[in-house]
Design a protein around this motif. Sequence first.
Motif, short mmCIF file in Angstrom:
data_model
loop_
_atom_site.label_atom_id
_atom_site.label_comp_id
_atom_site.label_asym_id
_atom_site.label_seq_id
_atom_site.Cartn_x
_atom_site.Cartn_y
_atom_site.Cartn_z
N SER A 137 23.19 51.03 52.45
CA SER A 137 21.93 51.04 52.66
C SER A 137 21.33 49.77 52.54
N ARG A 138 22.27 48.59 51.76
CA ARG A 138 21.83 47.34 51.76
C ARG A 138 21.46 46.66 52.92
N PRO A 139 20.58 45.74 52.73
CA PRO A 139 20.27 44.97 54.00
C PRO A 139 21.34 43.82 54.21
N PHE A 140 21.52 43.20 55.19
CA PHE A 140 22.56 42.46 55.83
C PHE A 140 22.78 41.28 54.73
N LEU A 141 21.72 40.61 54.46
CA LEU A 141 21.62 39.37 53.68
C LEU A 141 22.16 39.84 52.22
N THR A 142 21.71 41.01 51.62
CA THR A 142 22.02 41.20 50.46
C THR A 142 23.59 41.63 50.37
N TRP A 143 24.10 42.27 51.39
CA TRP A 143 25.43 42.56 51.68
C TRP A 143 26.29 41.17 51.70
N PHE A 144 25.79 40.12 52.40
CA PHE A 144 26.28 38.77 52.63
C PHE A 144 26.66 38.06 51.28
N ARG A 145 25.41 38.34 50.55
CA ARG A 145 25.63 37.48 48.99
C ARG A 145 26.55 38.24 48.05
N GLU A 146 26.62 39.68 48.15
CA GLU A 146 27.32 40.52 47.12
C GLU A 146 28.62 40.82 47.71
N THR A 147 28.94 40.62 49.01
CA THR A 147 30.38 41.16 49.25
C THR A 147 31.46 40.38 48.75
N GLU A 151 37.00 37.91 54.91
CA GLU A 151 37.39 37.85 56.04
C GLU A 151 36.18 38.39 56.81
N LEU A 152 35.55 39.49 56.30
CA LEU A 152 34.52 40.07 57.23
C LEU A 152 33.44 39.21 57.19
N MET A 153 33.04 38.77 56.14
CA MET A 153 32.17 37.77 56.04
C MET A 153 32.32 36.37 56.73
N GLU A 206 29.40 31.12 49.46
CA GLU A 206 29.71 32.61 48.82
C GLU A 206 31.29 32.43 48.61
N VAL A 207 32.01 31.85 49.59
CA VAL A 207 33.52 31.77 48.95
C VAL A 207 33.78 31.03 47.83
N LYS A 208 33.04 30.02 47.56
CA LYS A 208 33.26 28.89 46.24
C LYS A 208 33.22 30.00 45.24
N PRO A 218 28.40 44.44 42.57
CA PRO A 218 27.46 45.08 41.40
C PRO A 218 27.51 46.59 41.47
N ALA A 219 27.45 47.13 42.70
CA ALA A 219 27.50 48.52 42.62
C ALA A 219 28.80 49.28 42.30
N VAL A 220 29.86 48.59 42.49
CA VAL A 220 31.15 49.20 42.15
C VAL A 220 31.12 49.07 40.66
N ARG A 221 30.95 47.57 40.12
CA ARG A 221 30.73 47.72 38.56
C ARG A 221 30.05 48.65 37.79
N THR A 222 28.89 48.92 38.46
CA THR A 222 27.94 49.93 37.79
C THR A 222 28.74 51.45 37.93
N ALA A 223 29.29 51.55 39.04
CA ALA A 223 30.02 52.79 39.12
C ALA A 223 31.10 53.02 38.20
N ILE A 224 32.07 51.72 38.09
CA ILE A 224 33.04 52.14 37.08
C ILE A 224 32.50 52.38 35.93
N GLU A 225 31.52 51.77 35.15
CA GLU A 225 31.16 51.92 34.11
C GLU A 225 30.47 53.09 33.75
N ALA A 226 29.63 53.65 34.74
CA ALA A 226 29.35 55.23 34.85
C ALA A 226 30.58 56.26 34.61
N HIS A 227 31.45 55.69 35.32
CA HIS A 227 32.72 56.79 35.03
C HIS A 227 33.40 56.94 33.74
#
Length: 296
Positions: A137-147, A151-153, A206-208, A218-227
């Motif tokens: 559900s993330r906006p495209f620009l948010t995904w672009f910064r966080e991904t 390759e997909l970027m 972003e690649v730098k 961020p979402a993955v890291r939060t999910a790992i910590e919750a697990h």
Amino acid sequence: MRAILYALGANAGIAVTKFGAAIYTGSGAMLAEAIHSLADCVNQLLLLLGMRQAQRPETDEHPLGYGRVVYYWAMMVALLLFLVGGLFSIYEGVERIRHPESVSNAIVALVVLAVAIVLEAISLMGALREIGKVRGSRPFLTWFRETRQSELMVVAGEDIAALGGLVLAFLAVLAASLTGDPRYDALGSIAVGVLLVVVAVAIIREVKGMIVGESAEPAVRTAIEAHLRSHPEVRKVIRLITLQWGERLVVAVQAEMDMSGSAADLVAAVNRVEMSLQEKFPQARWVFFEPEVAKR
């Protein structure tokens, strides 16, 4: 892979057509677009090369494998193709302003650009479908910064730049044809170049961060910590470090373990947590766990 192949197929056909139209019409904006499409084809080939190299197994010299080589190739694509292609387009436009050349048979250029716009739009839709599978559900620009999927970027950035450049080139050729002023065509070439440079700078930024070393999204890291916290053996997560390694993750955990049994029980508890973590997050290829025994 699917998004890259969409872009490669579209750009290969478009590049050949654009070069033919540029030679036939003498349009600078069309020539800039032809070089852009050729560069995009090389772009996709380099990304495919990077994905192949990333699959090489671990060695003693590279104990974590070659997953991060995809970041290197993404940076090369941005530097050598986007940025150089953009600067060339700007240079070509400036030269056309200094030495104007009229556009002949503009209708041919406009038809080619219109067809290319449709093909690039299809390619962009394919890339956006692949992105939609991972951005949620993330906006495209948010995904672009966080991904962390370089390759997909890059493919998304290339498709957006290509479609925007085609629209600019179409408007430039149309304006030059209607007014008889070839400077509009030259300005179109400059506009395409500026767009490429802007996209290149955004991708390089972003690649730098990926090359320097970034954590999981961020979402993955939060999910790992919750697990980790969900396990009764884990009393407190003292520190969690994640490092994106291409498609895989390195995870380091320092956790306070609530164990009253023997050392063997503690080892078994740590193994259970590690196994559960890797089952839940298959991308966590390496997990390093440092247990701390809870003080009573």
